[in-house]
Enzyme design. Structure first.
Site, PDB file in Angstrom:
ATOM      1  N   SER A   8       0.709  -1.747   0.133  1.00 46.56           N
ATOM      2  CA  SER A   8       0.411   0.177  -0.276  1.00 46.56           C
ATOM      3  C   SER A   8       1.344   1.044  -0.270  1.00 46.56           C
ATOM      4  O   SER A   8       2.000   1.039   0.834  1.00 46.56           O
ATOM      5  CB  SER A   8      -1.031   0.332   1.321  1.00 46.56           C
ATOM      6  OG  SER A   8      -0.289   0.225   2.481  1.00 46.56           O
ATOM      7  N   CYS A   9       0.350   2.314  -0.530  1.00 48.93           N
ATOM      8  CA  CYS A   9       1.289   3.580  -0.909  1.00 48.93           C
ATOM      9  C   CYS A   9       0.462   5.109  -0.126  1.00 48.93           C
ATOM     10  O   CYS A   9      -0.982   4.122  -0.389  1.00 48.93           O
ATOM     11  CB  CYS A   9       1.654   3.405  -1.669  1.00 48.93           C
ATOM     12  SG  CYS A   9       0.470   3.798  -3.185  1.00 48.93           S
ATOM     13  N   PRO A  10       0.601   6.065  -0.031  1.00 48.69           N
ATOM     14  CA  PRO A  10      -0.206   7.269   0.249  1.00 48.69           C
ATOM     15  C   PRO A  10      -1.431   7.346  -1.202  1.00 48.69           C
ATOM     16  O   PRO A  10      -2.915   8.316  -0.343  1.00 48.69           O
ATOM     17  CB  PRO A  10       0.748   8.379   0.620  1.00 48.69           C
ATOM     18  CG  PRO A  10       2.329   7.758   0.634  1.00 48.69           C
ATOM     19  CD  PRO A  10       1.831   6.344  -0.115  1.00 48.69           C
TER      20      PRO A  10
END
Length: 514
Positions: A8-10
């Site tokens: 997951s990333c921002p």
């Protein structure tokens, strides 16, 4: 070995899927089985519980809090940033193998809690907490304090970005269609006498809806910071505290304070030992009531005034910048947009721009905040465009895989997806990062010097019609692109024989916020 991984990333788009593909490819190359769950902007498709039960270890390549972490209870865990998985998936996988081996486990049943292996810098190795862990244990337990704070903050930013993008583009389009006086339109006017044949009325609809979307920006930021800290009990105090921050004029800073204050208040209450009879109503009545009262009350009567004063001072300082001062600001923001190609530094600059945009989007004129937004978008477009130009200009310096990534980077850069340059940085960071930072810094400075403005927080070439003095804006991007390409070619050595370029599927991924 068998591994389950979560990425997951921002923004929940580009890095999330690039890391997933990189880990899967590294697993196939090393003879391991890696099943990845992507927790992105489109949601998540949970890994089959049977796959988790059969796994030897877990890998969390995440800049946000992993959802439903309890499913992985007992598995030896390696936790790294999503960027680490994109840049060095084989190294991450090797560290995960070392984590499993050091735990003395060939499967989840025999894993030893708290085991630590040699892992990449900045990673966390150990075992996943049980499903009964207290709220907040999901917030990267065992990680460094700075890492956990960054994850909490990025969780809020990731949920805020869709509101910024939707609201900002609608407001910008309303000005394009109806002119600056469209800000005088009120919702009551549209309800009472909407004319479907009137372009001005449609512009009014865009303005009203976009303004409503922007109104959620600070509450959503605060609410999901609270959620990241304390899980669901932190949502209500964060949202309400954020709304109060807007009411008292504390703005973005007030939202940050409300999110952390609400989250930690809820977390503290959740950890209290209470009688069994009360335990059932704690998360739905007691915690929201007390945590919301404490957070909102503190923002209203104690913290609101000093935070408002600080926000006013920052705004006044920004608006007082002229000449070389504002050009330097553009250079700094431009360099930040390229420094980690969509990572936390990039998001700090982008969030600064979008929150500033939210304060002036409904006002006419040539505010500095509109110039800041223009500089950040242009600087975010430059890295992939510059690297693409380098592969076209000096094909012999780049491998076939890099040239293919260059073709994809053209489209990514045109639509303000800074992550399009990641495949180049993954293989040669010391050659790529200086080149893109140089080009983006120059672009940001030129945009400020030219006085370009932008009311839309995203879109790239799609929103060029909303840019003030767009021919000069295009010139700034072209100059930055050329400088990036020249620097990249100058720093480029001989092409590697078998380059491990990051997944080219970034072209299909996309991103929000650069």
């Amino acid at each position: 070995m068998r591994f389950v991984a979560v990425t997951s990333c921002p923004t929940g788009i580009a890095h999330t899927y690039m890391a997933a593909e990189a880990l899967e490819q590294a697993g196939r190359s090393a003879g391991h089985e890696v099943v990845v769950e992507t927790q992105g902007a489109a949601g998540a498709a949970p890994v089959d519980p049977a796959v988790i039960a059969a796994a030897d270890g877990a890998i969390f390549a995440a800049d946000l809090e992993v959802r439903d972490k309890g499913r992985f209870a007992g598995l030896p865990l390696l936790q790294v940033s999503v960027k680490k998985a994109v840049a060095d998936a084989p190294g991450v996988l090797a560290a995960a193998v070392a984590t499993v081996e050091s735990s003395g486990s060939a499967g989840p049943a025999g894993s030893a809690a708290g085991s630590v292996a040699q892992a990449p810098a900045g990673s966390v190795a150990g075992s996943v907490a049980g499903s009964g862990a207290a709220p907040g244990a999901r917030a990267g337990a065992g990680a460094r304090v700075g890492t956990r704070v960054r994850q909490w903050l990025m969780t809020g930013v990731s949920y805020m970005i869709p509101f910024v993008a939707a609201g900002g583009i609608m407001i910008a389009l309303s000005y394009l269609i109806g002119g600056f006086r469209i800000s005088e339109v009120r919702a009551e006017d549209l309800i009472d006498a909407f004319d479907p044949l009137s372009a001005r009325d449609w512009a009014g609809v865009l303005f009203v809806v976009g303004s409503a979307s922007f109104g959620f920006l600070v509450p959503v930021l605060a609410g999901f910071i609270g959620f990241a800290v304390a899980d669901r009990p932190g949502i209500a105090p964060g949202f309400v505290g954020g709304a109060v921050a807007v009411t008292v004029g504390a703005g973005f800073l007030g939202g940050l304070v409300a999110g952390f204050l609400g989250g930690f208040t809820a977390l503290g209450l959740a950890r209290l030992r209470v009688p069994t009879a009360v335990r059932g109503v704690m998360p739905v009545v007691v915690i929201p009531l007390i945590a919301t009262s404490v957070t909102a009350g503190a923002l209203l009567v104690v913290l609101g005034r000093p935070l408002k004063a600080l926000m006013d001072a920052l705004t006044a300082g920004l608006n007082s910048l002229t000449g070389s001062g504002i050009v330097v600001l553009g250079i700094v923001l431009g360099a930040m947009m390229a420094a980690d190609l969509g990572g936390p530094i990039n998001k700090v600059a982008y969030t600064f721009a979008t929150t500033g945009l939210a304060t002036v989007a409904t006002a006419s004129g040539d505010a500095v905040e509109l110039r800041v937004m223009a500089a950040c978008m242009a600087a975010g477009m430059t890295p992939p465009l510059g690297m693409a130009l380098a592969t076209f200009a000096r094909r012999s310096r780049f491998s076939e895989a890099e040239r293919e990534n260059g073709k994809a980077a053209v489209l990514l850069g045109a639509f303000f997806i800074t992550e399009g340059a990641i495949p180049f940085a993954a293989t040669a960071p010391l050659r790529t990062i200086p080149a893109v930072v140089l080009g983006s810094g120059l672009t940001g400075g030129l945009v400020m010097a030219f006085g370009n403005t932008l009311r839309a927080p995203h879109g790239g070439v799609v929103v060029f019609g909303l840019v003030g003095h767009w021919p000069l804006y295009l010139l700034a991007i072209l100059v930055g692109t050329a400088v990036t390409a020249a620097a990249a070619v100058a720093l480029k050595g001989r092409p590697p024989v078998d380059p491990a370029v990051g997944p080219a599927s970034a072209a299909a991924a996309g991103s929000t916020g650069g």
